[in-house]
Design an enzyme around this catalytic site. Structure first.
Site, PDB file in Angstrom:
ATOM      1  N   SER A  13      71.123  16.914  51.055  1.00 32.53           N
ATOM      2  CA  SER A  13      71.684  15.821  51.811  1.00 32.53           C
ATOM      3  C   SER A  13      71.844  16.655  53.058  1.00 32.53           C
ATOM      4  O   SER A  13      72.543  17.832  53.056  1.00 32.53           O
ATOM      5  CB  SER A  13      72.990  15.283  51.272  1.00 32.53           C
ATOM      6  OG  SER A  13      73.612  14.789  52.470  1.00 32.53           O
ATOM      7  N   HIS A  38      67.499  14.322  51.092  1.00 33.58           N
ATOM      8  CA  HIS A  38      68.333  13.232  51.107  1.00 33.58           C
ATOM      9  C   HIS A  38      68.771  13.005  52.413  1.00 33.58           C
ATOM     10  O   HIS A  38      69.588  13.620  52.880  1.00 33.58           O
ATOM     11  CB  HIS A  38      69.211  13.353  49.930  1.00 33.58           C
ATOM     12  CG  HIS A  38      70.247  12.473  49.459  1.00 33.58           C
ATOM     13  ND1 HIS A  38      70.092  11.429  48.726  1.00 33.58           N
ATOM     14  CD2 HIS A  38      71.245  11.840  50.193  1.00 33.58           C
ATOM     15  CE1 HIS A  38      71.168  10.611  48.387  1.00 33.58           C
ATOM     16  NE2 HIS A  38      71.828  10.736  49.152  1.00 33.58           N
ATOM     17  N   ASP A  40      71.252  10.046  54.241  1.00 36.79           N
ATOM     18  CA  ASP A  40      72.288   9.195  54.212  1.00 36.79           C
ATOM     19  C   ASP A  40      72.362   8.359  55.491  1.00 36.79           C
ATOM     20  O   ASP A  40      72.973   8.911  56.384  1.00 36.79           O
ATOM     21  CB  ASP A  40      73.755  10.093  53.937  1.00 36.79           C
ATOM     22  CG  ASP A  40      73.635  10.785  52.756  1.00 36.79           C
ATOM     23  OD1 ASP A  40      73.895  12.061  52.704  1.00 36.79           O
ATOM     24  OD2 ASP A  40      73.625  10.182  51.813  1.00 36.79           O
ATOM     25  N   MET A  42      74.213   5.299  57.207  1.00 44.61           N
ATOM     26  CA  MET A  42      75.452   4.685  57.036  1.00 44.61           C
ATOM     27  C   MET A  42      75.617   3.815  58.310  1.00 44.61           C
ATOM     28  O   MET A  42      75.361   3.986  59.478  1.00 44.61           O
ATOM     29  CB  MET A  42      76.618   5.534  57.045  1.00 44.61           C
ATOM     30  CG  MET A  42      76.787   6.471  55.823  1.00 44.61           C
ATOM     31  SD  MET A  42      77.811   7.496  55.855  1.00 44.61           S
ATOM     32  CE  MET A  42      77.247   8.677  54.395  1.00 44.61           C
ATOM     33  N   HIS A  71      68.769   7.075  51.143  1.00 45.31           N
ATOM     34  CA  HIS A  71      70.350   6.135  50.719  1.00 45.31           C
ATOM     35  C   HIS A  71      70.725   5.458  51.695  1.00 45.31           C
ATOM     36  O   HIS A  71      71.406   6.004  52.658  1.00 45.31           O
ATOM     37  CB  HIS A  71      70.979   7.629  50.408  1.00 45.31           C
ATOM     38  CG  HIS A  71      72.325   7.034  49.754  1.00 45.31           C
ATOM     39  ND1 HIS A  71      73.420   7.813  49.364  1.00 45.31           N
ATOM     40  CD2 HIS A  71      72.740   5.987  49.079  1.00 45.31           C
ATOM     41  CE1 HIS A  71      74.753   7.112  48.773  1.00 45.31           C
ATOM     42  NE2 HIS A  71      74.116   5.958  48.708  1.00 45.31           N
ATOM     43  N   MET A  73      73.532   3.145  52.993  1.00 47.35           N
ATOM     44  CA  MET A  73      74.889   2.701  52.763  1.00 47.35           C
ATOM     45  C   MET A  73      75.177   1.610  53.800  1.00 47.35           C
ATOM     46  O   MET A  73      75.670   2.113  54.666  1.00 47.35           O
ATOM     47  CB  MET A  73      75.846   3.877  52.753  1.00 47.35           C
ATOM     48  CG  MET A  73      76.017   4.634  51.532  1.00 47.35           C
ATOM     49  SD  MET A  73      76.226   6.242  51.839  1.00 47.35           S
ATOM     50  CE  MET A  73      74.798   7.214  52.286  1.00 47.35           C
ATOM     51  N   MET A 145      76.846   7.417  42.299  1.00 48.13           N
ATOM     52  CA  MET A 145      77.504   8.005  42.927  1.00 48.13           C
ATOM     53  C   MET A 145      78.696   8.583  42.274  1.00 48.13           C
ATOM     54  O   MET A 145      79.516   8.381  41.596  1.00 48.13           O
ATOM     55  CB  MET A 145      78.103   6.946  43.993  1.00 48.13           C
ATOM     56  CG  MET A 145      77.180   6.471  44.852  1.00 48.13           C
ATOM     57  SD  MET A 145      76.262   7.595  45.973  1.00 48.13           S
ATOM     58  CE  MET A 145      77.507   8.484  46.869  1.00 48.13           C
ATOM     59  N   GLY A 150      80.422   7.507  51.751  1.00 46.28           N
ATOM     60  CA  GLY A 150      81.005   7.819  53.242  1.00 46.28           C
ATOM     61  C   GLY A 150      81.132   8.941  53.717  1.00 46.28           C
ATOM     62  O   GLY A 150      80.737   9.135  55.009  1.00 46.28           O
ATOM     63  N   GLY A 152      80.467  13.498  53.437  1.00 45.67           N
ATOM     64  CA  GLY A 152      80.209  14.669  52.563  1.00 45.67           C
ATOM     65  C   GLY A 152      81.547  15.381  52.525  1.00 45.67           C
ATOM     66  O   GLY A 152      82.555  15.278  52.879  1.00 45.67           O
ATOM     67  N   ASP A 183      74.890  11.823  42.960  1.00 46.94           N
ATOM     68  CA  ASP A 183      75.366  12.142  44.573  1.00 46.94           C
ATOM     69  C   ASP A 183      76.787  12.096  44.780  1.00 46.94           C
ATOM     70  O   ASP A 183      77.648  11.156  44.858  1.00 46.94           O
ATOM     71  CB  ASP A 183      74.677  10.998  45.203  1.00 46.94           C
ATOM     72  CG  ASP A 183      74.512  11.149  46.914  1.00 46.94           C
ATOM     73  OD1 ASP A 183      74.217  10.301  47.468  1.00 46.94           O
ATOM     74  OD2 ASP A 183      74.795  12.319  47.141  1.00 46.94           O
ATOM     75  N   GLY A 184      77.133  13.331  45.329  1.00 53.81           N
ATOM     76  CA  GLY A 184      78.457  13.605  45.755  1.00 53.81           C
ATOM     77  C   GLY A 184      79.275  14.810  45.082  1.00 53.81           C
ATOM     78  O   GLY A 184      79.335  14.705  43.706  1.00 53.81           O
ATOM     79  N   GLY A 205      74.911  18.340  49.169  1.00 49.27           N
ATOM     80  CA  GLY A 205      75.161  18.420  50.597  1.00 49.27           C
ATOM     81  C   GLY A 205      75.825  19.534  51.180  1.00 49.27           C
ATOM     82  O   GLY A 205      75.117  20.801  51.416  1.00 49.27           O
ATOM     83  N   SER A 206      77.026  19.521  51.463  1.00 50.07           N
ATOM     84  CA  SER A 206      77.884  20.633  51.899  1.00 50.07           C
ATOM     85  C   SER A 206      77.823  21.875  51.395  1.00 50.07           C
ATOM     86  O   SER A 206      77.910  22.888  51.944  1.00 50.07           O
ATOM     87  CB  SER A 206      79.306  19.979  52.065  1.00 50.07           C
ATOM     88  OG  SER A 206      79.899  19.591  50.676  1.00 50.07           O
TER      89      SER A 206
HETATM   90  C1  DX5 Z   1      78.168  10.374  50.755  1.00 53.38           C
HETATM   91  C2  DX5 Z   1      76.566  10.884  50.638  1.00 53.38           C
HETATM   92  C3  DX5 Z   1      76.126  12.108  49.946  1.00 53.38           C
HETATM   93  C4  DX5 Z   1      76.634  13.318  50.478  1.00 53.38           C
HETATM   94  C5  DX5 Z   1      76.722  14.552  49.397  1.00 53.38           C
HETATM   95  O1  DX5 Z   1      78.503   9.170  50.959  1.00 53.38           O
HETATM   96  O2  DX5 Z   1      75.944   9.647  49.867  1.00 53.38           O
HETATM   97  O3  DX5 Z   1      74.826  12.189  49.858  1.00 53.38           O
HETATM   98  O4  DX5 Z   1      76.326  13.661  51.665  1.00 53.38           O
HETATM   99  O5  DX5 Z   1      77.249  15.559  50.116  1.00 53.38           O
HETATM  100  P1  DX5 Z   1      78.384  16.372  49.250  1.00 53.38           P
HETATM  101  O6  DX5 Z   1      77.387  17.396  48.276  1.00 53.38           O
HETATM  102  O7  DX5 Z   1      78.854  17.462  50.211  1.00 53.38           O
HETATM  103  O8  DX5 Z   1      79.289  15.662  48.483  1.00 53.38           O
HETATM  104 ZN    ZN Z   2      73.900   9.990  49.788  1.00 57.75          ZN
END
Ligand code: DX5
Ligand code: ZN
Length: 240
Positions: A13, A38, A40, A42, A71, A73, A145, A150, A152, A183-184, A205-206
């Site tokens: 992500s 991935h 995201d 939003m 993804h 949202m 999830m 919302g 990372g 995811d998350g 992600g992070s």
């Molecule tokens: C959150 C996103 C995730 C997020 C994952 O709403 O859907 O994809 O970016 O990042 P990490 O791994 O930092 O939780």
């Molecule tokens: Zn995501």
């Protein structure tokens, strides 16, 4: 990894990446050995954050040959689905909780698949996997999830992990052979938990953008964690 071992797929992500240098970010992730990207999306309505739209998905498409997972949202996935389909990702998943009619959601899933892309539904922590049962036969993936959608960098919700096994069972019963994504909060510390519940694709992600830590180290550590979890699952005494 011995032949026949199902791959541990990492979908990176970019939510916490430097959007000003997407080219550098994507090429760094390619070098780190991730399998997919991935994205995201939003809308500031379905979730309390705004990221990017179909144009950025198309821009990432031009930067890499890696498969892209979108993804959504957003509150109106069906309204915007053609724009995301046109961005040429490999899969598009939207939330089953999106406040659009069932007919419009079904039409959006059909449109994704008619375009030859993988169609998916995401379930937020408060939604049981059973909410997807009626549509399981139309799904190529389920996105579980493991944080509230919302942002990372949130903490991993371990109590969501059993939904991974439930999602696998739902797809298997529908004879779809689809993949389950988590995811998350997935990183080298939590990978074993999702591995123990039979994950196919880890969204990370992070953890890939930690200062002073090479992303490839994290990618390998997540893979190893998932494999440890799978081994534990394989040797665990059968329930009942
Ligand atoms: C959150 C996103 C995730 C997020 C994952 O709403 O859907 O994809 O970016 O990042 P990490 O791994 O930092 O939780
Ligand atoms: Zn995501």
């Amino acid at each position: 990894m011995s032949p026949g071992t199902p791959q541990v797929l990492i979908s990176a992500s970019i939510l916490n990446a430097d959007f000003g240098r997407l080219d550098r970010v994507v090429h760094k992730l390619e070098r780190a050995g991730v399998d997919r990207i991935h994205l995201d999306v939003m809308d500031g309505h379905f979730v309390d954050n705004i990221t990017f739209g179909a144009d950025v998905v198309a821009a990432v498409r031009r930067l890499t040959r890696l498969p892209l997972d979108v993804h959504l949202m957003i509150s109106e996935p069906a309204r915007y689905i053609e724009r995301f389909i046109a961005a040429d990702a490999q899969t598009i998943a939207f939330h089953v909780e999106a406040p659009e009619s069932d007919a419009r959601k079904d039409a959006a899933l059909r449109a994704i698949r008619a375009a030859g892309q993988g169609a998916g539904l995401a379930v937020s922590p408060g939604t049981p996997v059973q909410a997807l049962a009626e549509r399981a036969a139309d799904l190529d993936l389920i996105l579980v999830m493991t944080v509230e959608p919302g942002w990372g960098g949130q903490g991993f919700m371990a109590d969501m992990a059993p939904k991974i096994g439930q999602a696998r069972a739902l797809l298997a019963a529908a004879g779809r052979g689809g993949l389950v994504h988590a995811d998350g909060g997935v990183n080298h510390r939590t990978a074993e938990v999702v591995g123990r519940h039979g994950i196919d694709v880890c969204v990370v992600g992070s953890a890939l953008f930690q200062r002073g830590r090479d992303a490839s180290e994290e990618v390998e550590a997540v893979r190893d964690g998932v494999l440890r979890g799978r081994r534990a699952r394989a040797t665990a005494p059968r329930q009942g």
